[in-house]
Design a protein around this motif. Sequence first.
Motif, PDB file in Angstrom:
ATOM      1  N   LEU A  10       0.984  -1.315  -0.265  1.00 47.65           N
ATOM      2  CA  LEU A  10      -0.131   0.021  -0.143  1.00 47.65           C
ATOM      3  C   LEU A  10       0.924   1.293   0.219  1.00 47.65           C
ATOM      4  CD1 LEU A  10      -3.380  -0.192  -0.222  1.00 47.65           C
ATOM      5  CD2 LEU A  10      -2.738   0.692   3.004  1.00 47.65           C
ATOM      6  N   PRO A  11       0.669   2.389  -0.865  1.00 47.42           N
ATOM      7  CA  PRO A  11       1.286   3.536  -0.747  1.00 47.42           C
ATOM      8  C   PRO A  11       0.711   4.334   0.623  1.00 47.42           C
ATOM      9  CG  PRO A  11      -0.597   3.967  -2.448  1.00 47.42           C
ATOM     10  CD  PRO A  11      -0.255   2.322  -1.577  1.00 47.42           C
ATOM     11  N   LEU A  12       1.522   5.072   1.474  1.00 49.84           N
ATOM     12  CA  LEU A  12       1.370   4.974   2.484  1.00 49.84           C
ATOM     13  C   LEU A  12       1.625   6.865   1.880  1.00 49.84           C
ATOM     14  CD1 LEU A  12       2.957   2.944   5.469  1.00 49.84           C
ATOM     15  CD2 LEU A  12       0.701   2.899   4.218  1.00 49.84           C
ATOM     16  N   PHE A  13       0.566   7.215   3.367  1.00 45.13           N
ATOM     17  CA  PHE A  13       0.701   9.024   2.828  1.00 45.13           C
ATOM     18  C   PHE A  13       1.066   9.322   4.598  1.00 45.13           C
ATOM     19  CE2 PHE A  13      -1.053  12.490   0.725  1.00 45.13           C
ATOM     20  CZ  PHE A  13      -0.040  13.868   1.230  1.00 45.13           C
ATOM     21  N   TYR A  34       3.002  12.153  -4.277  1.00 43.40           N
ATOM     22  CA  TYR A  34       1.861  11.754  -4.107  1.00 43.40           C
ATOM     23  C   TYR A  34       1.009  12.746  -5.204  1.00 43.40           C
ATOM     24  CZ  TYR A  34       3.338  11.970   0.519  1.00 43.40           C
ATOM     25  OH  TYR A  34       3.408  11.763   2.186  1.00 43.40           O
ATOM     26  N   MET A  37       0.451   9.469  -7.068  1.00 46.42           N
ATOM     27  CA  MET A  37      -0.703   8.533  -5.648  1.00 46.42           C
ATOM     28  C   MET A  37      -1.818   9.183  -5.833  1.00 46.42           C
ATOM     29  SD  MET A  37       0.109   7.823  -1.633  1.00 46.42           S
ATOM     30  CE  MET A  37      -1.603   9.326  -1.771  1.00 46.42           C
ATOM     31  N   CYS A  41      -4.050   5.902  -8.281  1.00 47.50           N
ATOM     32  CA  CYS A  41      -5.831   6.126  -6.811  1.00 47.50           C
ATOM     33  C   CYS A  41      -6.601   5.304  -7.689  1.00 47.50           C
ATOM     34  CB  CYS A  41      -6.025   6.906  -6.007  1.00 47.50           C
ATOM     35  SG  CYS A  41      -4.126   5.423  -4.424  1.00 47.50           S
ATOM     36  N   SER A  46      -8.055   2.103  -6.497  1.00 40.32           N
ATOM     37  CA  SER A  46      -7.251   1.714  -5.395  1.00 40.32           C
ATOM     38  C   SER A  46      -6.960   2.689  -4.031  1.00 40.32           C
ATOM     39  CB  SER A  46      -5.920   1.314  -5.763  1.00 40.32           C
ATOM     40  OG  SER A  46      -5.557   2.252  -6.044  1.00 40.32           O
ATOM     41  N   SER A  47      -6.917   2.307  -2.726  1.00 38.85           N
ATOM     42  CA  SER A  47      -6.186   3.550  -1.710  1.00 38.85           C
ATOM     43  C   SER A  47      -5.624   3.408  -1.425  1.00 38.85           C
ATOM     44  CB  SER A  47      -7.549   2.284  -0.488  1.00 38.85           C
ATOM     45  OG  SER A  47      -9.499   2.604  -0.591  1.00 38.85           O
ATOM     46  N   PHE A  48      -5.007   4.027  -0.253  1.00 42.49           N
ATOM     47  CA  PHE A  48      -3.746   4.829   0.140  1.00 42.49           C
ATOM     48  C   PHE A  48      -3.969   4.631   2.155  1.00 42.49           C
ATOM     49  CE2 PHE A  48      -5.657   9.181  -1.091  1.00 42.49           C
ATOM     50  CZ  PHE A  48      -5.508   9.598   0.318  1.00 42.49           C
ATOM     51  N   LEU A 107       8.622   8.176  -1.789  1.00 42.50           N
ATOM     52  CA  LEU A 107       6.969   7.906  -1.544  1.00 42.50           C
ATOM     53  C   LEU A 107       6.881   6.746  -0.298  1.00 42.50           C
ATOM     54  CD1 LEU A 107       3.087   7.416  -1.739  1.00 42.50           C
ATOM     55  CD2 LEU A 107       4.152   5.922  -3.483  1.00 42.50           C
ATOM     56  N   ARG A 109       5.700   2.899   0.992  1.00 43.80           N
ATOM     57  CA  ARG A 109       5.249   2.043   0.455  1.00 43.80           C
ATOM     58  C   ARG A 109       5.655   1.323   1.757  1.00 43.80           C
ATOM     59  NH1 ARG A 109       2.849   2.089  -4.750  1.00 43.80           N
ATOM     60  NH2 ARG A 109       1.958   0.267  -3.774  1.00 43.80           N
TER      61      ARG A 109
END
Length: 200
Positions: A10-13, A34, A37, A41, A46-48, A107, A109
């Motif tokens: 998952l990409p993380l913010f 971002y 990202m 999405c 998809s979600s982050f 980014l 992940r």
Amino acid sequence: MAANTPSLDLPLFPLGTVLYPGGQLSLRIFEPRYLDMVRECARTGSSFGVCLILQGQEAGAPALPAAVGTLARIVDFHNREDGLLGILAEGGERFRVTRTRVRSDGLVRGDVEMWPTEPTHEVPVELALLQSILERLIENLAPQWRHAPRHLYDDASWLGFRLAELLPLQTDEQQRLLELTDPVQRLAELRDILPRFQRA
């Protein structure tokens, strides 16, 4: 967490705030990592992941994210008056990060294990005052919830998550409430915190 829980990439913010399940988060997107990202999405549906920052800043060098975060699904896009991209995201399930890595563009992940949705639990009578407190907070601070169905106020998880996002808590308190898995315990802790906010 069960050993056979599947792990997702998952990409993380990392942010300076906590997103709760069912909550809403408005973000201003301007860093290339971002923007990419958000495009990914939007393209894939998809979600982050949103995680509280433990060390670092939201912009610039990659920040160290908390181990427990919340899935964020983009529900709206808009162009802001300052020319930047704005998004509205909605909180989904919680997850635990088991491993992180940083891409060349900065980014973060993570490999994450999803937590099950909390079971619906009725608000105990001794904590019912929290329902009235949430109604007042929503009237003043959260117009998006003004027409929430009445039955949601009877759900200990929903009530606790909404109180946690609207009360002026410290970020470490917000994170602890996110990580609790007993919705009634979360309400009890919120009740115990409330005297701090009462006017003298």
